[in-house]
Design an enzyme around this catalytic site. Structure first.
Site: not given
Ligand code: AMP
Length: 405
Positions: A36, A208, A362, A385
């Site tokens: 950064r 999620k 990230g 974000g």
């Molecule tokens: P996000 O912060 O919403 O972009 O989520 C990123 C996180 O989602 C990472 O740490 C991944 O390990 C997790 N992730 C991705 N796919 C899966 C999955 N199938 N089951 C559980 N966690 C997941």
């Protein structure tokens, strides 16, 4: 660009206030990764070359108590910046007061000064008052008064927040301009949502549905295809009536997933197979199964499978604009990283075929760095974000507060 940029400003002999994003990982005063700081160098060097006097503001981490201040001084960052610039950076361990004002008034043309962590203003005498983070009007006005009515905002990572050090200063000066980094972010993200070369494919992954649903809805209005991967895919799978075992699942989003699939038809592309594991561990026993056959009881889907990799590759084959945010699986574990890494490689092909590829967030950034292909893509956004909110079509206060040309 409709906003003023750094090249529109007359900087010589002027005290130039600058907001940069130096929110780097730091432990015991040691910087883990200086990306950064490096990213802000072109704008800072421009101010130096034009004989301006650069006064830098940044936040670092979150400050909620007096104790947090001990760990989160910007002093090591100022030192590292000095090494990268090849000239001293004057560091003032204060965010206001006579010492800071005197140091600023003693600046010479071409010198650089760094103010202490702007979020130190969030805690006063032990109270969590959030003067910086709530854009306290007096604080923005005070910081603006330290310069010569010129402000450059190069901190895209905080552009989705209204803070005293970005919106506050911008609202109290004559000219507030985008730095080179901010300009690049606005150009790439702006073009992709306003006037993308088509086919335009968006890839959204991550844990999620609830975190990404707004961006999926917004992108379905703009993109030709939206690919969904990662943990959020299994709520869609469940909505189709497939068995998902112990995979990530948000019951309250099932109806929404159903209506999105109905509305979008084949523009929404979901995984068709999965690598499922009997535990959340790299050493777990795994099976690769078709989504329609269902995830066996006691197993959870942790990555997309080879058929999904091939399907997504096909969808991306003729893409001319691709935006990617979020991993396809638990890529932190080697055995569940294949799907995510495959997307990284697909994006290299798109770029080599003349397409524009933009990566945000990230985890996706870490994946392309892991593959060593970051410099083969068009743009790696510095704000997770902020880039999501931009893609959602929201107004980013850090950008809207800049002066129009
Ligand atoms: P996000 O912060 O919403 O972009 O989520 C990123 C996180 O989602 C990472 O740490 C991944 O390990 C997790 N992730 C991705 N796919 C899966 C999955 N199938 N089951 C559980 N966690 C997941």
């Amino acid at each position: 660009m409709a906003k003023l940029t750094v090249e529109d400003l007359a900087l010589a002999g002027k005290k130039v206030l600058m907001r940069v994003d130096f929110n780097v990982p730091i432990k015991n005063g040691v910087i883990g990764n200086d990306n950064r700081i490096v990213a802000a160098l072109p704008t800072i060097k421009h101010v130096i070359k034009e004989n301006g006097r650069a006064i830098l503001f940044s936040h670092l981490g979150r400050i909620k108590s007096e104790d947090d201040k001990k760990e989160l001084s910007l002093a090591p960052v100022a030192k590292r910046l000095g090494e990268l610039l090849g000239q001293d950076v004057i560091f003032v361990p204060e965010t206001r007061g006579a010492k800071l004002e005197e140091a600023i008034n003693n600046l010479e043309d071409g010198q650089v000064l760094m103010v202490e962590n702007t979020r130190f203003e969030d805690v006063k005498d032990g109270e969590f008052v959030k003067l910086e983070s709530k854009n306290d009007p007096e604080l923005g006005k005070y910081w603006a008064s330290l310069g010569d009515d010129l402000f450059i905002n190069d901190a895209f990572g905080t552009a989705h927040r209204s803070h005293a050090s970005n919106v506050g200063i911008a609202s109290n000066v004559d000219q507030a301009a985008a730095g080179y980094l901010m300009e690049k972010e606005i150009k790439f993200l702006g073009d992709s949502v306003e006037d993308p070369k088509r086919p335009f494919v968006a890839i959204i992954g991550g844990a999620k549905v609830s975190d990404k649903i707004e961006v999926v809805q917004a992108l379905l209005k703009k993109a030709d295809k939206v690919i969904i991967g990662g943990g959020m895919a299994y709520t869609f799978d469940a909505a189709k009536g497939n068995k998902i075992g112990n995979s990530l699942f948000e019951e309250d989003k099932v109806e929404l997933a159903k209506s999105l699939m109905e509305e979008a038809g084949d523009r929404l592309v979901l995984p068709i197979d999965a690598v499922a594991a009997d535990a959340f561990s790299n050493d777990a026993k795994t099976v690769t199964v078709d989504s329609e056959a269902g995830i066996p009881d006691g197993y959870m889907a942790l990555d997309i499978g080879p058929k999904s990799v091939a399907l997504f590759k096909d969808v991306l084959a003729d893409a001319k604009t691709v935006v990617w945010n979020g991993p396809m699986g638990v890529f932190e574990m080697e055995n569940f990283a294949k799907g995510t890494l495959a997307i990284g490689n697909d994006l290299v092909n798109v770029t080599e075929n003349g397409g524009t590829t933009i990566v945000g967030g990230g985890d996706s950034t870490a994946a392309v760095q892991m593959l060593g292909v970051a410099d083969k893509l068009s743009h790696i956004s510095t704000g997770g974000g902020a880039s999501l909110e931009y893609l959602e079509g929201k107004t980013l206060p850090g950008i809207s507060s800049l002066s129009n040309k």
